[in-house]
Each structure stands twice: as structure tokens, then as C-alpha cells.
Write a protein that holds these residues in place. Structure first.
Motif, PDB file in Angstrom:
ATOM      1  N   VAL A 117      55.120  -3.475 -34.687  1.00 23.48           N
ATOM      2  CA  VAL A 117      55.572  -3.967 -33.380  1.00 23.48           C
ATOM      3  C   VAL A 117      55.287  -5.462 -33.262  1.00 23.48           C
ATOM      4  O   VAL A 117      54.177  -5.918 -33.567  1.00 23.48           O
ATOM      5  CB  VAL A 117      54.873  -3.219 -32.228  1.00 23.48           C
ATOM      6  N   TYR A 118      56.300  -6.192 -32.807  1.00 27.07           N
ATOM      7  CA  TYR A 118      56.142  -7.632 -32.556  1.00 27.07           C
ATOM      8  C   TYR A 118      55.475  -7.810 -31.193  1.00 27.07           C
ATOM      9  O   TYR A 118      56.117  -7.844 -30.163  1.00 27.07           O
ATOM     10  CB  TYR A 118      57.519  -8.298 -32.587  1.00 27.07           C
ATOM     11  N   GLY A 119      54.156  -7.902 -31.205  1.00 25.03           N
ATOM     12  CA  GLY A 119      53.393  -7.905 -29.964  1.00 25.03           C
ATOM     13  C   GLY A 119      53.626  -9.111 -29.085  1.00 25.03           C
ATOM     14  O   GLY A 119      53.354  -9.076 -27.875  1.00 25.03           O
ATOM     15  N   THR A 120      54.130 -10.207 -29.659  1.00 29.04           N
ATOM     16  CA  THR A 120      54.391 -11.411 -28.881  1.00 29.04           C
ATOM     17  C   THR A 120      55.603 -11.241 -27.977  1.00 29.04           C
ATOM     18  O   THR A 120      55.730 -11.927 -26.967  1.00 29.04           O
ATOM     19  CB  THR A 120      54.619 -12.611 -29.831  1.00 29.04           C
ATOM     20  N   ASP A 121      56.492 -10.325 -28.341  1.00 29.47           N
ATOM     21  CA  ASP A 121      57.742 -10.140 -27.602  1.00 29.47           C
ATOM     22  C   ASP A 121      57.648  -8.886 -26.735  1.00 29.47           C
ATOM     23  O   ASP A 121      57.566  -7.768 -27.245  1.00 29.47           O
ATOM     24  CB  ASP A 121      58.906 -10.024 -28.584  1.00 29.47           C
ATOM     25  N   GLN A 122      57.676  -9.072 -25.419  1.00 30.45           N
ATOM     26  CA  GLN A 122      57.503  -7.963 -24.492  1.00 30.45           C
ATOM     27  C   GLN A 122      58.570  -6.885 -24.691  1.00 30.45           C
ATOM     28  O   GLN A 122      58.278  -5.683 -24.645  1.00 30.45           O
ATOM     29  CB  GLN A 122      57.539  -8.476 -23.048  1.00 30.45           C
ATOM     30  N   SER A 123      59.802  -7.300 -24.916  1.00 27.28           N
ATOM     31  CA  SER A 123      60.877  -6.329 -25.088  1.00 27.28           C
ATOM     32  C   SER A 123      60.634  -5.449 -26.310  1.00 27.28           C
ATOM     33  O   SER A 123      60.864  -4.236 -26.271  1.00 27.28           O
ATOM     34  CB  SER A 123      62.224  -7.045 -25.214  1.00 27.28           C
ATOM     35  N   SER A 124      60.175  -6.058 -27.403  1.00 30.26           N
ATOM     36  CA  SER A 124      59.901  -5.282 -28.616  1.00 30.26           C
ATOM     37  C   SER A 124      58.801  -4.259 -28.382  1.00 30.26           C
ATOM     38  O   SER A 124      58.860  -3.132 -28.885  1.00 30.26           O
ATOM     39  CB  SER A 124      59.507  -6.219 -29.761  1.00 30.26           C
ATOM     40  N   VAL A 125      57.794  -4.643 -27.614  1.00 26.97           N
ATOM     41  CA  VAL A 125      56.708  -3.715 -27.302  1.00 26.97           C
ATOM     42  C   VAL A 125      57.237  -2.530 -26.502  1.00 26.97           C
ATOM     43  O   VAL A 125      56.962  -1.365 -26.807  1.00 26.97           O
ATOM     44  CB  VAL A 125      55.585  -4.428 -26.523  1.00 26.97           C
ATOM     45  N   VAL A 126      58.040  -2.821 -25.477  1.00 26.06           N
ATOM     46  CA  VAL A 126      58.539  -1.772 -24.587  1.00 26.06           C
ATOM     47  C   VAL A 126      59.451  -0.806 -25.333  1.00 26.06           C
ATOM     48  O   VAL A 126      59.319   0.420 -25.205  1.00 26.06           O
ATOM     49  CB  VAL A 126      59.267  -2.389 -23.377  1.00 26.06           C
ATOM     50  N   VAL A 143      50.565  -3.227 -34.031  1.00 26.53           N
ATOM     51  CA  VAL A 143      50.957  -4.420 -33.285  1.00 26.53           C
ATOM     52  C   VAL A 143      50.455  -5.670 -33.999  1.00 26.53           C
ATOM     53  O   VAL A 143      49.271  -5.805 -34.299  1.00 26.53           O
ATOM     54  CB  VAL A 143      50.413  -4.379 -31.845  1.00 26.53           C
ATOM     55  N   MET A 144      51.386  -6.597 -34.265  1.00 23.00           N
ATOM     56  CA  MET A 144      51.042  -7.900 -34.833  1.00 23.00           C
ATOM     57  C   MET A 144      51.617  -8.993 -33.947  1.00 23.00           C
ATOM     58  O   MET A 144      52.634  -8.797 -33.290  1.00 23.00           O
ATOM     59  CB  MET A 144      51.591  -8.052 -36.252  1.00 23.00           C
ATOM     60  N   GLU A 145      50.982 -10.144 -33.948  1.00 20.82           N
ATOM     61  CA  GLU A 145      51.405 -11.251 -33.105  1.00 20.82           C
ATOM     62  C   GLU A 145      52.026 -12.368 -33.938  1.00 20.82           C
ATOM     63  O   GLU A 145      51.693 -12.557 -35.096  1.00 20.82           O
ATOM     64  CB  GLU A 145      50.206 -11.821 -32.329  1.00 20.82           C
ATOM     65  N   GLY A 146      52.956 -13.104 -33.310  1.00 18.48           N
ATOM     66  CA  GLY A 146      53.481 -14.360 -33.835  1.00 18.48           C
ATOM     67  C   GLY A 146      53.830 -14.369 -35.302  1.00 18.48           C
ATOM     68  O   GLY A 146      54.540 -13.507 -35.824  1.00 18.48           O
ATOM     69  N   SER A 147      53.326 -15.400 -36.002  1.00 16.62           N
ATOM     70  CA  SER A 147      53.688 -15.628 -37.390  1.00 16.62           C
ATOM     71  C   SER A 147      53.213 -14.507 -38.305  1.00 16.62           C
ATOM     72  O   SER A 147      53.812 -14.261 -39.357  1.00 16.62           O
ATOM     73  CB  SER A 147      53.122 -16.968 -37.870  1.00 16.62           C
ATOM     74  N   GLU A 148      52.148 -13.808 -37.911  1.00 18.61           N
ATOM     75  CA  GLU A 148      51.659 -12.689 -38.719  1.00 18.61           C
ATOM     76  C   GLU A 148      52.725 -11.600 -38.806  1.00 18.61           C
ATOM     77  O   GLU A 148      52.986 -11.042 -39.873  1.00 18.61           O
ATOM     78  CB  GLU A 148      50.376 -12.111 -38.113  1.00 18.61           C
ATOM     79  N   TYR A 149      53.356 -11.324 -37.652  1.00 17.51           N
ATOM     80  CA  TYR A 149      54.424 -10.321 -37.645  1.00 17.51           C
ATOM     81  C   TYR A 149      55.631 -10.809 -38.442  1.00 17.51           C
ATOM     82  O   TYR A 149      56.203 -10.060 -39.240  1.00 17.51           O
ATOM     83  CB  TYR A 149      54.862  -9.999 -36.211  1.00 17.51           C
ATOM     84  N   GLN A 173      57.448  -8.899 -41.474  1.00 19.48           N
ATOM     85  CA  GLN A 173      58.831  -8.427 -41.345  1.00 19.48           C
ATOM     86  C   GLN A 173      59.704  -8.968 -42.469  1.00 19.48           C
ATOM     87  O   GLN A 173      60.449  -8.228 -43.115  1.00 19.48           O
ATOM     88  CB  GLN A 173      59.411  -8.840 -39.990  1.00 19.48           C
ATOM     89  N   LEU A 174      59.618 -10.270 -42.720  1.00 20.00           N
ATOM     90  CA  LEU A 174      60.469 -10.894 -43.725  1.00 20.00           C
ATOM     91  C   LEU A 174      60.115 -10.433 -45.139  1.00 20.00           C
ATOM     92  O   LEU A 174      60.964 -10.461 -46.035  1.00 20.00           O
ATOM     93  CB  LEU A 174      60.388 -12.418 -43.623  1.00 20.00           C
ATOM     94  N   ALA A 175      58.881 -10.013 -45.340  1.00 16.52           N
ATOM     95  CA  ALA A 175      58.461  -9.549 -46.670  1.00 16.52           C
ATOM     96  C   ALA A 175      58.681  -8.052 -46.852  1.00 16.52           C
ATOM     97  O   ALA A 175      58.453  -7.520 -47.938  1.00 16.52           O
ATOM     98  CB  ALA A 175      57.004  -9.894 -46.898  1.00 16.52           C
ATOM     99  N   GLY A 176      59.118  -7.365 -45.791  1.00 21.59           N
ATOM    100  CA  GLY A 176      59.332  -5.926 -45.887  1.00 21.59           C
ATOM    101  C   GLY A 176      58.047  -5.135 -45.925  1.00 21.59           C
ATOM    102  O   GLY A 176      58.018  -4.006 -46.429  1.00 21.59           O
TER     103      GLY A 176
END
Length: 515
Positions: free
Chosen positions: A360-369, A389-395, A399-402
Motif C-alpha cells: 500500500v502506498y501510504g502517502t496517498d490517501q486514495s491508495s490506502v482507502v 504500508v510503505m511511504e514515499g520513495s520507499e514504496y 513498486q518499480l522493482a516488482g
């Protein structure tokens, strides 16, 4: 952060919110008689780097301010000149000849030449260095530079005209001398230049004094501030600490609009996609993956996650795409009964079906919901999962690395030529960072190739699109849910001159104070 269960009440009707009316933007800022000012812009995620080929949402506020494309699209998709003043498609659609604008210089002061475009194409054709542009280069055989103002791009086979235009629009020249350091030091021709960066906090740009568009940029500098979340950015706008929020959430935008702020929506939506790493269990089971076509409550996801701004979709296309087919939405409507039948066919035990985490992209509220919605939906059919749940650049890195079993992530270029979907990591046909090599779905690779090489009769073109769509739902390595606005702009009513971008990137060069 792992959550074994995030409580969520599925009373979807309670989240029905008012729609936002798109604000028409002028084609030229001069017509509004605007004055320059320091643009204070709030963003909710930090950037990754300054490479325009890193075409990630977290960089959308910078790309079109630091770089220009060879051509641009109007909001309705008409191709217009930019760094290229002319282009002509060769006989049999096997090449395109591009004439570069004279008098354009990079931020370093060096002139733009065909050698820089050639170096940019070389970078783009590298599976690692080309990043999000690499897939677009799949049609390119080679290129020549007859002179400093001309480049000829040759294709491997005949290419449909719109696909050629998409390539030119996606090509943003990088100065040849700056390619190796472009991640940390921008090397473009854009209206603004880098003035400073505080990692995780802010980025400051200053006007390019030698910019080629007359009278632009209107404002002398931009200060981007990274806020911890959408609520903090909204509070800053309401207090007057910032003038613009770029890329905030739809629900916040509705509330701020009702409070008197201006909301501007662009013409280039993304499509939200439930991305599946089909190389990892339990998702290496085809029937298990296919069940998710019926486990997505698309209406609820759109209403709750995006304030109803967008359209439910079962394919990775916005309604304006030539490959869009509304029949799929009906065929793959939310249907737990059909989903349970496929889950039973999978042969997996309840424990095996539950043994995974949803990133889950924790920085983005919509993604969390929307992740909470899916978690609740799966519980209803006996699948209990955890949210990672991961935040920002960590997520973004994961994601980009699969490095996930499943996650939600938006895909772009959905209103352009259909095979442009392959510029997104999960849909890549070569060097796919999620599905790896060899590509586990050769039918999909062949379907993309068929679309890329089919032009002529409407019947043949439609048949290629239909084939791709059927392959997508069969393979089910990515399950689209809805289109949504990325790059929504909420601003002070004192500002004007917002320029719509076909990809909804932030374009600041025309923005200023209204007189």
C-alpha cells in the motif's frame, strides 16, 4: 508497516461527493494580462530524480518545467510544434524526419542540436537507462542526423501515425553532455532551471532567462514544498502559506473548492490498476488471478477513493482511447459468486489464498482507502490478507522493482495509442521489472506487437484491439478499476493562466497573478 486488518465500513453511499467542474485554461498566458510572482506550490511526495525518462507521478511537478518535448498535444489530442517545428512521416510509415527549432539553448547555454536528440534516443533505447521511455522505443530501428537541425528516426516496421506522434511527444531532449548526471542535475531546455533542493523538503526553480517561448515564463521562480500528507498541504493553502496544491486528493479538492479555491482538472487521466506479480504464489495460479476481475467493486472504489471523479473501467484505457470497450465493464462487473467459482477452480486452500500481503502506498490517501476496500471484499469471500504500508520513495522503489505480490498503481498514456500502455512497468513487454524475463505471457507480448503493426482498415485495427483486450482479461496480471485525475490543481483564486497538459503534468510557465 504491516497491518493484519484495517477496519473499514463499507457504507459506500456515505462517500458520494460533489463533482468538480473542470476550469478551462487559456492557450496563452498573455491573453490574461498576468503578472509574475513567486509560485508557492505544495506537493505531497518528494521527487525521485531529475531524469525526464523517470516518468513517475512523483516527478510530474518538475518534468515539463525543466524539459520540453519535441511536439506537444492540445487537450483534444492535436499535435502541435514544440522543440520540433516540422515533422514528416516517410513512405510506408517506416520513418519520420524531424526539424528542430533554431535558437533553443539548454540550461547550460549550449545550443540544442540533433546530436542531443540522438544521445537522448540512445539513452531511451537502453533497457535500464531508458526507464519509462524504453518501451516506447521498441518500434525504433535506428536514427541518423543529416545536419544539426535534422534527425531522421527509422522504424523496424510500418508504424501507425498516432504511435509516431506519441513517440515525438514523449521524447524530451537531454543535453548530451549532461546525460550521465541527469538524475542529480537537470539538463533540459525548459522554462525553469534548478535553483536548489532540500531532500525530502523542497525544490526551488528559477526562470530560464534564455527560454525560447516569447513572454514565458510569466513568474520568476517556483518553490515546491513537500508536505507530509494531503491534509497538511490543504491547511497550508487555507492559511495562505502556499498558493497551489498539485496532485492532492479528490476529496480534499472538493472541500477546498467549496471553500472558494479554484480547482483545475487536466485532460489526461490515469487508470488505477491492481498490479499482480504473477511470478509469486498464490498469483502464479491463473484461476486465482482471474477471480480478481470479479472481486473489484469498481463503483465503490471510484466513489470512496476518488470522490466519483472518473469512470469505472475493466480495461487499462480511459473512455477516450480507441481500444476502450464498455462491454467489458458489464462482463466483469463485481460478482462474488463468479469469483468464488474461479477460486474453487484454482485448487488453492484458504491458507494458500490468504498467504500474501497487499503493498500500500501510504502517502496517498486514495491508495490506502481502496486497499482497505479490497481487504474487506476479500474477507467476504474467505480470504484474509495483510496490508504492507510503505511511504514515499520507499514504496516507489518497491513498486518499480516488482518487490510485491500485489499493489495498486496508476498507469498513464491511457488516452493515447493503445500499445503506449506498455510504457508502464507492469505492462512492459520487454525487461519487465515485475514479471521478469522471459515474459510469462507470450500471448500478451504478441497482442501488443499486433497492435503496433496493424493499420489500414478499421476492421483490422479493431480486431487487433479486441484481441489485446481479451488477452488482458485472460492473463489477469493487472486488473484495472477506474480512471482518475492525477495532477489536480487547487489554487488561490488570484492566480490564472493554467495550461492543460495531455498527461496532466504541472506546467508553470504560463501561471501568474491576475490583474
Amino acid at each position: 508497516m504491516t497491518n493484519s486488518r484495517i477496519p473499514f465500513t463499507r457504507v459506500l453511499g456515505a462517500f458520494a461527493l460533489a463533482a468538480i467542474t473542470a476550469v478551462a485554461a487559456p492557450s496563452h498566458a498573455h491573453a490574461q494580462n498576468l503578472k509574475g510572482t513567486t509560485l508557492r506550490v505544495a506537493v505531497v511526495t518528494d521527487m525521485t530524480n531529475f531524469d525526464p525518462m523517470q516518468f513517475s507521478v512523483v516527478n510530474f511537478h518538475l518534468i515539463k518545467n525543466l524539459y520540453d518535448s519535441l511536439i506537444e498535444y492540445t487537450p483534444d489530442g492535436k499535435a502541435v510544434p514544440s522543440l520540433a517545428t516540422e515533422w514528416s512521416i516517410g513512405e510506408g510509415n517506416k520513418s519520420v524526419r524531424v526539424t528542430l527549432r533554431k535558437g533553443v539553448v539548454f540550461h547550460s547555454g549550449a545550443p540544442l542540436t540533433s546530436a542531443d536528440v540522438a544521445a537522448t534516443l540512445k539513452k531511451a533505447s537502453d533497457p535500464v537507462k531508458g526507464k519509462n521511455v524504453y518501451a516506447t522505443m521498441g518500434i525504433v530501428q535506428d536514427w541518423t542526423t543529416p545536419d544539426e537541425q535534422t534527425i531522421v528516426i527509422n522504424f523496424k516496421a510500418p508504424v501507425p501515425e498516432r504511435q509516431i506522434l506519441d513517440l515525438l511527444q514523449f521524447t524530451m531532449p537531454i543535453e548530451a553532455a549532461g546525460i550521465e548526471t541527469v538524475e542529480t542535475k537537470p539538463a533540459g531546455t525548459g522554462a525553469y532551471m534548478l535553483a536548489g533542493r532540500a531532500v525530502g523538503q523542497s525544490v526551488t526553480l528559477k526562470a530560464n532567462p534564455k527560454y525560447w517561448r516569447e513572454g514565458e515564463p510569466v513568474s520568476p521562480d517556483i518553490h515546491f514544498t513537500v508536505f507530509s500528507d494531503d491534509a497538511a498541504a490543504s491547511a497550508a493553502l487555507e492559511s495562505g502559506a502556499t498558493d497551489i496544491i498539485y496532485g492532492g486528493g479528490a476529496r480534499s479538492a472538493v472541500r477546498l473548492r467549496d471553500a472558494g479555491f479554484t480547482v483545475t482538472r487536466g485532460p489526461g487521466p490515469l487508470v488505477q490498476v491492481f498490479r499482480i506479480n504473477a511470478t509469486r504464489p498464490p498469483f502464479n495460479n491463473e484461476k486465482f488471478r482471474q477471480a480478481f476481475n470479479y472481486l473489484m467493486d469498481r463503483d465503490g472504489i471510484l466513489r470512496v477513493g476518488y470522490a466519483g471523479l472518473g469512470e469505472p473501467v475493466a480495461l487499462p484505457w480511459a473512455p477516450a482511447s480507441p481500444a476502450f470497450d464498455p462491454a467489458y465493464l458489464k462482463e466483469f462487473a463485481y460478482n462474488p459468486v463468479k469469483a468464488k467459482a474461479l477460486l474453487a477452480e484454482s485448487g488453492l486452500s484458504k491458507q494458500e489464498m490468504s498467504n500474501w500481503k497487499l503493498l500500500v502506498y501510504g502517502t496517498d490517501q486514495s491508495s490506502v482507502v481502496i486497499s482497505q476496500i479490497v481487504q474487506s471484499t476479500l474477507a467476504d469471500v474467505g480470504i484474509d490478507i495483510k496490508l504492507e504500508v510503505m511511504e514515499g520513495s520507499e514504496y516507489v522503489k518497491a513498486q518499480l522493482a516488482g518487490e510485491y505480490q500485489a499493489t495498486f498503481g496508476g498507469v498513464g498514456n491511457v488516452q493515447k495509442f493503445p500499445s503506449r500502455v506498455a510504457t508502464n512497468s507492469i505492462y512492459r513487454t520487454r525487461d519487465n521489472p515485475v514479471l521478469k524475463e522471459p515474459h510469462p505471457f507470450p500471448e500478451y507480448v504478441a497482442a501488443i506487437e499486433r497492435v503496433n503493426t496493424t493499420y489500414g482498415s478499421e476492421k483490422e485495427v479493431k480486431a487487433a484491439y479486441d484481441n489485446l483486450n481479451r488477452v488482458l482479461v485472460k492473463s489477469s496480471f493487472a486488473i484495472p478499476t477506474n480512471s482518475y485525475d492525477v495532477g489536480v490543481i487547487v489554487s488561490s483564486s488570484k492566480l490564472g493562466g493554467f495550461t492543460p497538459d495531455i498527461d496532466n503534468l504541472f506546467v508553470a510557465r504560463t501561471i501568474g497573478l491576475k490583474n
